[in-house]
Design an enzyme around this catalytic site. Structure first.
Site, PDB file in Angstrom:
ATOM      1  N   ALA A   1       7.699   8.769  -9.817  1.00 42.35           N
ATOM      2  CA  ALA A   1       7.705   7.659  -8.855  1.00 42.35           C
ATOM      3  C   ALA A   1       6.325   7.018  -8.731  1.00 42.35           C
ATOM      4  O   ALA A   1       5.305   7.645  -8.961  1.00 42.35           O
ATOM      5  CB  ALA A   1       8.169   8.151  -7.489  1.00 42.35           C
TER       6      ALA A   1
ATOM      7  N   GLU B   1       4.399  -1.883  -0.639  1.00 41.16           N
ATOM      8  CA  GLU B   1       3.791  -3.164  -0.268  1.00 41.16           C
ATOM      9  C   GLU B   1       3.811  -4.173  -1.401  1.00 41.16           C
ATOM     10  O   GLU B   1       3.862  -5.376  -1.173  1.00 41.16           O
ATOM     11  CB  GLU B   1       2.341  -2.930   0.172  1.00 41.16           C
ATOM     12  CG  GLU B   1       2.227  -2.244   1.495  1.00 41.16           C
ATOM     13  CD  GLU B   1       0.896  -1.533   1.627  1.00 41.16           C
ATOM     14  OE1 GLU B   1       0.186  -1.823   2.587  1.00 41.16           O
ATOM     15  OE2 GLU B   1       0.559  -0.693   0.785  1.00 41.16           O
TER      16      GLU B   1
END
Lengths: 334, 160
Positions: free
Chosen positions: A287, A292
């Site tokens: 991952a 953001e």
């Protein structure tokens, strides 16, 4: 005076975590007497789904169903230390810490099971359904429920583990200034199509097409949800959001979130999301941090689309009708 | 300040409370009765998180005085599930990942319920219009719009 159409493209790289005094997160994992697993963190789930992802990571590492894991977060007085949920670091930093803690807990669990089954712990495997069995002889097995009971009441063992993930602080090299202030970059590209009314300066985003490269999507539906919301938020940053909009007199400005503009359900652009999965080398199960970065590429893409439509570069956000009209006026004055 | 008695039906059960005069229905529901499904967002009627249904109408409980609700029939999101089975709207929000932080969700579901009660087969524009008084900071609205449309489809299949 006319409605003018334009198209803009932008690509971004976005790091995970930060480089202040080092970037650590700790995790603790322990089993309850009935073989559920508790993950203790002081990282915060503020709606992005951290609890679900940490439960998946712990479950996958120990080898139990996800619903056997309970995640306790967000008491920074009592939990193991975490730098916090920001810089898109939650999944990456806390996830790595949870893997380490869960591995240690799994090892103790297998040792207790080995004593119960009178075999060597290295000959054991989990079935992912809540049982431990001998490799190649699955009829010889014990439930994790019974292993936890045995550990607690018979063997006096704590099925638990400690996890610590630290990105050490990076200092610039004296000669070159080179440093590594961040890790594990995610990438994104957006194409935005807009219409600009050159009489009113109003921008309508017709559609946005986004491609996000975010490492492994640990929970694809939740990733999609985050990216759809993030794309909308990027447009919001580009065109709407500011605490200091231009007013002749600041007293006429907004005073609370009711006057903080964001696009509503009637202002949505047609949105397309494509996810590219290129697992990262240092992330939990590959991952990265998609948090953001998913709200970034829309901003320059919209600015470029506005330029394509009416030929003015707006370099201050948000790109309000007023800023466009002022730029058009300046352009006409030549 | 003198307390005033108020009686109403909340999700099918009778409630009788003494409240300070001027108490909003939102505060009465959350603090006196313990139904925390309506959320206090802006407390001035602009965010929709406190939406409830009063006598079939969508109302902002932060702008409604509890003492004006005598005899009213009030529904909140907490009362939607029946016998442990989620309401089709709740099911659609869950299956469609139409909630992130969850703060706006009860208000969204109330607004959608009033829409579907009146317009069982709404268009996308109907849904957008019905949700336009409710603010969401996470989802970008699209998953919510899709969930309401999907609940409407599920309802019409059950009827047919």
């Amino acid at each position: 005076m006319a409605i003018r159409r334009g198209r803009g493209v932008a690509a971004i790289n976005y790091p995970t975590g930060m480089n202040l005094g080092g970037d650590p997160t700790q995790a603790l994992v322990h089993s309850t007497p009935t073989g559920n697993f508790m993950v203790t963190l002081s990282s915060v789930d503020l709606g992005q789904g951290m609890k679900q992802i940490m439960a998946q990571i712990c479950a996958e590492t120990i080898g139990v169903p996800t619903d056997r894991v309970i995640v306790d977060t967000a008491d920074t007085d009592t939990g193991p230390h975490c730098m916090g949920t920001f810089a898109s670091r939650g999944t990456h930093r806390a996830g790595n810490a949870v893997i380490q803690a869960a591995k240690e807990a799994r090892q103790v669990m297998l040792e207790v099971a080995a004593e119960e089954l009178e075999v060597n712990a290295s000959d054991l495997e989990t079935d992912g359904q809540g049982n431990i069995r001998v490799k190649g002889a699955p009829q010889k097995s014990i439930s994790i429920f019974d292993v936890a009971l045995s550990a607690h009441f018979k063997r006096g063992r704590s099925i638990s583990g400690r996890g610590m993930f630290l990105i050490p602080r990076s200092y610039p090299e004296k000669e070159t200034g080179a440093m590594k202030p961040s890790t594990c970059y995610a990438h994104a590209c957006t194409v935005a199509e807009v219409e600009v009314d050159d009489e009113t300066g109003e921008v309508t985003v017709l559609n946005v097409k986004n491609v996000f490269e975010i490492g492994r999507a640990l929970n694809p539906k939740m990733v999609e949800q985050q990216l759809v919301g993030g794309s909308w938020m990027g447009i919001s940053h580009a065109l709407y959001e500011t605490t200091e909009p231009y007013y002749p007199n600041r007293d006429h400005g907004g005073t609370d979130f009711n006057q903080y503009l964001m696009p509503g359900p009637g202002d949505l652009a047609e949105t397309e999301i494509i996810v590219l999965e290129r697992p990262s080398s240092d992330g939990p199960f590959g991952a990265k941090g998609p948090g953001e970065m998913c709200a970034n590429p829309q901003i320059p893409a919209v600015a470029n689309a506005v330029f394509d439509a009416v030929g003015v570069r707006i370099d201050t956000l948000p790109i309000t009708p007023e800023r466009i009209l002022r730029a058009l006026k300046a352009q006409a004055a030549g | 300040m003198a307390k005033v008695p108020v009686q109403f039906t909340l999700n099918g059960s009778e409630k009788a409370e003494f409240v300070e005069s001027g108490t909003t229905l939102l505060n009465a529901l959350r603090d006196k009765i313990g139904d925390t499904s309506p959320k206090g967002g802006c407390h001035q009627g602009t965010c929709g998180a406190c939406s409830v249904i009063i006598d079939g109408e969508l109302r902002l409980s932060c702008l409604t005085l509890a003492e004006t609700c005598g005899g009213a029939n009030i529904k909140t999101t907490a009362g939607l599930a029946e016998g442990g089975v989620l309401h089709p709207l709740q099911r659609a929000f869950l299956d469609g990942f139409a909630t992130q932080c969850g703060f706006c969700t009860p208000g969204m579901i109330m607004a959608a319920k009033v829409l579907l009660d009146r317009t069982p087969n709404p268009s996308r524009e109907d849904v957008v219009e019905a949700l336009s008084g409710n603010v969401c900071r996470c989802t970008g609205y699209e998953p919510i719009i899709q969930a309401v449309l999907s609940a409407a489809r599920a309802n019409s299949q059950n009827v047919a």
